[in-house]
Write an enzyme that holds these catalytic residues in place. Sequence first.
Site, PDB file in Angstrom:
ATOM      1  N   HIS A 165      60.760  23.547  59.405  1.00  0.00           N
ATOM      2  CA  HIS A 165      60.253  23.862  58.081  1.00  0.00           C
ATOM      3  C   HIS A 165      58.899  24.537  58.240  1.00  0.00           C
ATOM      4  O   HIS A 165      58.160  24.269  59.179  1.00  0.00           O
ATOM      5  CB  HIS A 165      60.168  22.621  57.183  1.00  0.00           C
ATOM      6  CG  HIS A 165      59.583  21.416  57.838  1.00  0.00           C
ATOM      7  ND1 HIS A 165      60.307  20.602  58.676  1.00  0.00           N
ATOM      8  CD2 HIS A 165      58.347  20.876  57.786  1.00  0.00           C
ATOM      9  CE1 HIS A 165      59.546  19.614  59.108  1.00  0.00           C
ATOM     10  NE2 HIS A 165      58.343  19.761  58.591  1.00  0.00           N
ATOM     11  N   ASP A 186      67.753  24.001  54.628  1.00  0.00           N
ATOM     12  CA  ASP A 186      66.997  25.242  54.375  1.00  0.00           C
ATOM     13  C   ASP A 186      66.751  25.454  52.887  1.00  0.00           C
ATOM     14  O   ASP A 186      66.652  26.592  52.422  1.00  0.00           O
ATOM     15  CB  ASP A 186      67.729  26.463  54.962  1.00  0.00           C
ATOM     16  CG  ASP A 186      68.120  26.252  56.409  1.00  0.00           C
ATOM     17  OD1 ASP A 186      67.235  25.890  57.194  1.00  0.00           O
ATOM     18  OD2 ASP A 186      69.310  26.437  56.751  1.00  0.00           O
TER      19      ASP A 186
END
EC number: 6.3.4.4
Length: 432
Positions: free
Chosen positions: A41, A13
């Site tokens: 993503h 992340d």
Amino acid sequence: MTNVVVVGSQWGDEGKGKIVDWLSERADIVVRYQGGHNAGHTLVIDGTSYKLSLLPSGVVRPGKMAVIGNGVVVDPHALIAEIEKLAGQGVTITPDNLRVADNATLILSLHRELDAMREDAASNSGTKIGTTRRGIGPAYEDKVGRRAIRVMDLADLDSLPGKVDRILTHHNALRRGLGVAEVSHQTIMDELTSVAERVLPFRDTVWLFLDKERRRGARILFEGAQGSLLDIDHGTYPFVTSSNTVAGQAAAGSGMGPGSLGYILGITKAYTTRVGEGPFPTELKDEIGEFLGQKGHEFGVVTGRKRRCGWFDAALVRQSVATNGITGIALTKLDVLDGLEELKICVGYMLDGEQIDHLPASQGAQARVEPIYITLEGWKESTVGARSWADLPAQAIKYVRQVEELIGAPVALLSTSPERDDTILVTDPFED
């Protein structure tokens, strides 16, 4: 000209999607080399958000070839669903812009079921790992156990039944032990034949394709899916993913030799986050942690789970710089720190009264470490949208320089918002 490997230097992340998209404009080919559809993503292009979890980021840009390498475990249903979702957003996926390694392992429904059953059982005993329950780990187990069904097997209906028998011998024994119904041979055969026509057009001998493209002079971008601290060997075991996530896997997971990798770019968030269980020395369970989570929109793309937030841990990133051979970093989400009066950076740990400069491998020791911090002055001005050093407050620049010094790697790119062009370029990784 060189090829570029993008790796996350923390627990994932870190903002890899935006950076990969930014770099993909300079690349000809974008390759996924590990993981599955367990790490999402988000790309923002001309105001449109694209949420990807299995397809390489380059697939949304015209004229780019996206490749799913042999190191990836592929859920065929997730692949088809993602292709269809992108079609609804005006992005057409064909064999002209997507190739899937014929020797990539498939994730089946029985993998997802086993993943969920194990997590449920572990939750009751307090030993939960915190997986996404998408079957990633069990699929890798079958790959290593030499009983996996691979993409190429969908094209050989004569030998497929025997391979299904082999995988069911293992899984049905596990299911009996867990007290759940066995899976029939026909169920798995139907599952595989139902996706074969949709998946097979994309299959290719990826190592050969990439080798030819490399020799032709193509620029290749290798896209990692998770952070280095989730690596099965170098991460915070057992709270890790089921594959190698460090840069070396780009070679093994694509079929290209290590000498072809080139520049190693470590994506590094200006603070630290983690999803799920596991050690997190700098975690903040106070209003500052809440501030980082809210301002940074720290919720998982795939699961929607809230991410744990904390101060930047230079000791951990320094370890990632070493295990990946990172050439330079892309520092992301600096703008989230805007407005904080003071900032802290972890430079090492205290363990049982002794000062250490790295996170130990032992699970017990990891739980006992206490972070050692240095404190820096924050800044009130906004860094959102900055595209040059001149746009940054002096204290923000000081923070960046301190990070560089502590981790032992320079900043190559600096991201100041989710928008692709809000990026300060220091060094172009694709340059010779």
